[in-house]
Design a protein around this motif. Structure first.
Motif, PDB file in Angstrom:
ATOM      1  N   THR A 104      -8.094  -2.669   8.982  1.00  0.00           N
ATOM      2  CA  THR A 104      -8.454  -1.706  10.029  1.00  0.00           C
ATOM      3  C   THR A 104      -8.873  -0.363   9.429  1.00  0.00           C
ATOM      4  N   LEU A 136     -10.823   2.496   6.704  1.00  0.00           N
ATOM      5  CA  LEU A 136     -12.196   2.913   6.359  1.00  0.00           C
ATOM      6  C   LEU A 136     -12.835   1.919   5.396  1.00  0.00           C
ATOM      7  N   LEU A 137     -12.181   1.664   4.274  1.00  0.00           N
ATOM      8  CA  LEU A 137     -12.752   0.765   3.268  1.00  0.00           C
ATOM      9  C   LEU A 137     -12.482  -0.702   3.602  1.00  0.00           C
ATOM     10  N   ARG A 160      -1.208  -5.001  11.440  1.00  0.00           N
ATOM     11  CA  ARG A 160       0.110  -4.615  11.945  1.00  0.00           C
ATOM     12  C   ARG A 160       0.178  -4.818  13.462  1.00  0.00           C
ATOM     13  N   ARG A 216      -9.500   0.781  16.481  1.00  0.00           N
ATOM     14  CA  ARG A 216      -9.203  -0.166  15.399  1.00  0.00           C
ATOM     15  C   ARG A 216      -9.169  -1.599  15.935  1.00  0.00           C
ATOM     16  N   ASP A 227       3.079  -6.998   8.079  1.00  0.00           N
ATOM     17  CA  ASP A 227       3.158  -5.681   7.457  1.00  0.00           C
ATOM     18  C   ASP A 227       3.342  -5.926   5.958  1.00  0.00           C
ATOM     19  N   ILE A 228       2.746  -5.076   5.140  1.00  0.00           N
ATOM     20  CA  ILE A 228       2.826  -5.272   3.688  1.00  0.00           C
ATOM     21  C   ILE A 228       4.277  -5.191   3.191  1.00  0.00           C
ATOM     22  N   SER A 254      -5.321  -1.714  -4.309  1.00  0.00           N
ATOM     23  CA  SER A 254      -5.980  -0.599  -3.620  1.00  0.00           C
ATOM     24  C   SER A 254      -6.134   0.568  -4.589  1.00  0.00           C
ATOM     25  N   PHE A 302      -9.746   1.795  -6.203  1.00  0.00           N
ATOM     26  CA  PHE A 302     -10.951   2.379  -5.593  1.00  0.00           C
ATOM     27  C   PHE A 302     -11.071   3.885  -5.839  1.00  0.00           C
ATOM     28  N   ARG A 331      -0.438   4.354  -8.190  1.00  0.00           N
ATOM     29  CA  ARG A 331      -1.170   3.112  -8.474  1.00  0.00           C
ATOM     30  C   ARG A 331      -0.817   2.597  -9.871  1.00  0.00           C
ATOM     31  N   GLY A 338     -15.381   5.768  -8.409  1.00  0.00           N
ATOM     32  CA  GLY A 338     -15.548   7.226  -8.397  1.00  0.00           C
ATOM     33  C   GLY A 338     -15.157   7.780  -7.047  1.00  0.00           C
ATOM     34  N   PHE A 375     -16.176   8.463  -2.956  1.00  0.00           N
ATOM     35  CA  PHE A 375     -17.089   8.040  -1.887  1.00  0.00           C
ATOM     36  C   PHE A 375     -18.064   9.181  -1.581  1.00  0.00           C
TER      37      PHE A 375
HETATM   38  N1  LIG Z   1     -12.751   7.035  -4.055  1.00  0.00           N
HETATM   39  C1  LIG Z   1     -12.696   7.699  -2.902  1.00  0.00           C
HETATM   40  O1  LIG Z   1     -13.402   8.693  -2.662  1.00  0.00           O
HETATM   41  C2  LIG Z   1     -11.761   7.218  -1.850  1.00  0.00           C
HETATM   42  C3  LIG Z   1     -11.690   7.884  -0.628  1.00  0.00           C
HETATM   43  C4  LIG Z   1     -10.869   7.401   0.373  1.00  0.00           C
HETATM   44  C5  LIG Z   1     -10.085   6.263   0.120  1.00  0.00           C
HETATM   45  N2  LIG Z   1     -10.171   5.669  -1.097  1.00  0.00           N
HETATM   46  C6  LIG Z   1      -9.337   4.501  -1.416  1.00  0.00           C
HETATM   47  O2  LIG Z   1      -9.670   3.399  -0.575  1.00  0.00           O
HETATM   48  C7  LIG Z   1      -8.491   2.660  -0.293  1.00  0.00           C
HETATM   49  C8  LIG Z   1      -8.356   2.501   1.211  1.00  0.00           C
HETATM   50  O3  LIG Z   1      -8.303   3.800   1.781  1.00  0.00           O
HETATM   51  P1  LIG Z   1      -8.841   4.081   3.261  1.00  0.00           P
HETATM   52  O4  LIG Z   1      -9.263   5.498   3.320  1.00  0.00           O
HETATM   53  O5  LIG Z   1      -9.790   2.987   3.657  1.00  0.00           O
HETATM   54  O6  LIG Z   1      -7.482   3.932   4.073  1.00  0.00           O
HETATM   55  P2  LIG Z   1      -7.268   4.057   5.642  1.00  0.00           P
HETATM   56  O7  LIG Z   1      -8.550   4.208   6.377  1.00  0.00           O
HETATM   57  O8  LIG Z   1      -6.198   5.067   5.848  1.00  0.00           O
HETATM   58  O9  LIG Z   1      -6.676   2.622   6.000  1.00  0.00           O
HETATM   59  C9  LIG Z   1      -5.422   2.225   5.506  1.00  0.00           C
HETATM   60  C10 LIG Z   1      -5.185   0.790   5.906  1.00  0.00           C
HETATM   61  O10 LIG Z   1      -3.868   0.434   5.470  1.00  0.00           O
HETATM   62  C11 LIG Z   1      -3.212  -0.216   6.558  1.00  0.00           C
HETATM   63  N3  LIG Z   1      -1.771  -0.068   6.466  1.00  0.00           N
HETATM   64  C12 LIG Z   1      -1.050   1.075   6.482  1.00  0.00           C
HETATM   65  N4  LIG Z   1       0.258   0.794   6.411  1.00  0.00           N
HETATM   66  C13 LIG Z   1       0.365  -0.552   6.356  1.00  0.00           C
HETATM   67  C14 LIG Z   1       1.452  -1.451   6.277  1.00  0.00           C
HETATM   68  N5  LIG Z   1       2.723  -1.023   6.250  1.00  0.00           N
HETATM   69  N6  LIG Z   1       1.207  -2.784   6.237  1.00  0.00           N
HETATM   70  C15 LIG Z   1      -0.067  -3.233   6.280  1.00  0.00           C
HETATM   71  N7  LIG Z   1      -1.159  -2.433   6.351  1.00  0.00           N
HETATM   72  C16 LIG Z   1      -0.930  -1.110   6.392  1.00  0.00           C
HETATM   73  C17 LIG Z   1      -3.747   0.506   7.788  1.00  0.00           C
HETATM   74  O11 LIG Z   1      -3.456  -0.251   8.929  1.00  0.00           O
HETATM   75  P3  LIG Z   1      -3.120   0.434  10.358  1.00  0.00           P
HETATM   76  O12 LIG Z   1      -4.422   0.412  11.129  1.00  0.00           O
HETATM   77  O13 LIG Z   1      -2.099  -0.494  10.947  1.00  0.00           O
HETATM   78  O14 LIG Z   1      -2.601   1.816  10.116  1.00  0.00           O
HETATM   79  C18 LIG Z   1      -5.214   0.550   7.427  1.00  0.00           C
HETATM   80  O15 LIG Z   1      -5.824  -0.683   7.692  1.00  0.00           O
HETATM   81  C19 LIG Z   1      -7.332   3.407  -0.960  1.00  0.00           C
HETATM   82  O16 LIG Z   1      -7.106   2.860  -2.232  1.00  0.00           O
HETATM   83  C20 LIG Z   1      -7.886   4.800  -1.116  1.00  0.00           C
HETATM   84  O17 LIG Z   1      -7.310   5.542  -2.162  1.00  0.00           O
HETATM   85  C21 LIG Z   1     -10.988   6.107  -2.070  1.00  0.00           C
END
Ligand SMILES: NC(=O)c1ccc[n+]([C@@H]2O[C@H](COP(=O)([O-])OP(=O)(O)OC[C@H]3O[C@@H](n4cnc5c(N)ncnc54)[C@H](OP(=O)(O)O)[C@@H]3O)[C@@H](O)[C@H]2O)c1
Length: 302
Positions: free
Chosen positions: A13, A15-16, A36, A43, A61-62, A112, A114, A132, A152, A154
């Motif tokens: 659900t 962003l990535l 979840r 979402r 849930d993880i 995770s 990235f 990590r 790098g 996003f």
């Molecule tokens: N390089 C970059 O610029 C950059 C920028 C942003 C993110 N990232 C990386 O991309 C990765 C994903 O980040 P994101 O921004 O896509 O995250 P996000 O949008 O906050 O999404 C987090 C996901 O984790 C799930 N989650 C949270 N708690 C959980 C649990 N207890 N059990 C199962 N699932 C759970 C959430 O589900 P719910 O919908 O239930 O909350 C959601 O699907 C991370 O590694 C982050 O560091 C990189």
């Protein structure tokens, strides 16, 4: 019905994670996502759209007990984590997921990560990357093939969350040397590379991708070209002054997420988190888009 090996995604659900699921489905791959209980609103609607394309959902849930999580993974052979959060998820949750994947008989795990080059950073440089590394150390004994995908920053984060672009005032701010090269990739292209890695044979270790490698000066010029607007390029201080600012802010707040954007910037502008080599050429089927095109489509027209 596809006979390709199944991928299990946690974070579908997000962003990535939602883009990773979409990229896997684009390739005709079977995908099951852990969702979840109680997912509602946008979402839920986004999940329904992916379900209509063949995504299979399983509630959980993880942090669920290993047996329950292993049952959710079922016959999936690759497990991808795209969760975001604190050490309860990034360290304990991901270690739990690896143990469940082992129990289920999966073969590969993509954590995770990235991010910038996590292998070159040290404890204290960026607390989210520290977690990590802690997770990786805790599951280092796994028999799974662990593949870390790095991208790098996003594009979307560079024009938004980092707080570097003030669309109203028409400024682009930066710390450090404006000519330091930075690795940048869109969310969609990071997802496409992750899907290609997950579905391709033989990947191992750390893979590094960048849609573009741009300095802050080139980033500024790209924004001007894409928007047809003039932006002022503003220097906020040296990389050492940035480090001092992080230390100052860390002394003022109990919440490290308040200054994490600065820690990511420090890792980038010092060159410490810079990729030495890119693995783009190993996946020629992925043709990453440019920052200029993304800004043309996504930028606020302030
Ligand atoms: N390089 C970059 O610029 C950059 C920028 C942003 C993110 N990232 C990386 O991309 C990765 C994903 O980040 P994101 O921004 O896509 O995250 P996000 O949008 O906050 O999404 C987090 C996901 O984790 C799930 N989650 C949270 N708690 C959980 C649990 N207890 N059990 C199962 N699932 C759970 C959430 O589900 P719910 O919908 O239930 O909350 C959601 O699907 C991370 O590694 C982050 O560091 C990189």
């Amino acid at each position: 019905m596809s006979t390709a090996p199944k991928t299990f995604v946690v974070g579908a659900t997000g962003l990535l994670g939602s883009r990773i699921v979409s990229a896997l489905l684009d390739k005709g791959a079977p995908v099951r996502a852990l969702v979840r209980p109680g997912t509602e609103g946008d979402r839920k609607a986004a999940l329904a759209a992916l379900e209509a394309r063949g995504l299979e959902l399983v509630e959980g849930d993880i942090t669920d007990p290993v047996e329950k999580l292993a049952a959710a993974i079922g016959d999936a052979t690759t497990v991808i984590s795209a969760v975001q959060g604190g050490p309860d998820l990034i360290v304990d949750g991901q270690v739990n997921l690896v143990r469940a994947a082992e129990k289920a008989g999966a073969r590969r795990f993509i954590p995770s990560d990235f991010a910038v080059d996590v292998t070159k950073l040290e404890d204290g440089d960026n607390f989210m990357i520290d977690w990590r590394r802690q997770a990786a150390a805790a599951y280092a004994d796994t028999g799974l093939e662990v593949i870390s995908v790095l991208n790098g920053a996003f594009y979307e984060v560079m024009i938004g969350f980092m707080g570097l672009v003030d669309w109203e005032a028409g400024t682009v701010s930066h710390w450090g040397d404006p000519d330091q090269p930075l690795d940048l990739t869109s969310v969609a292209d990071t997802a496409a590379y992750t899907a290609a890695v997950a579905l391709g044979p033989g990947a191992k270790g750390t893979l590094r991708f960048a849609g573009e490698v741009l300095s802050m000066r080139q980033f500024h010029q790209t924004l001007q070209r894409a928007t047809g607007r003039i932006f002022v390029l503003k220097t906020l201080g040296t990389a050492d002054e940035l480090r001092a600012e992080i230390t100052r802010q860390a002394g003022l707040t109990q919440n490290p997420f308040d200054y994490v954007a600065l820690q990511y910037q420090w890792c980038m502008v010092t060159g410490k988190g810079k990729f030495d080599v890119l693995d783009n050429a190993k996946y020629p089927q992925v043709k990453p888009g440019s920052l200029e095109d993304l800004v043309r489509e996504a930028a606020p027209r302030a």
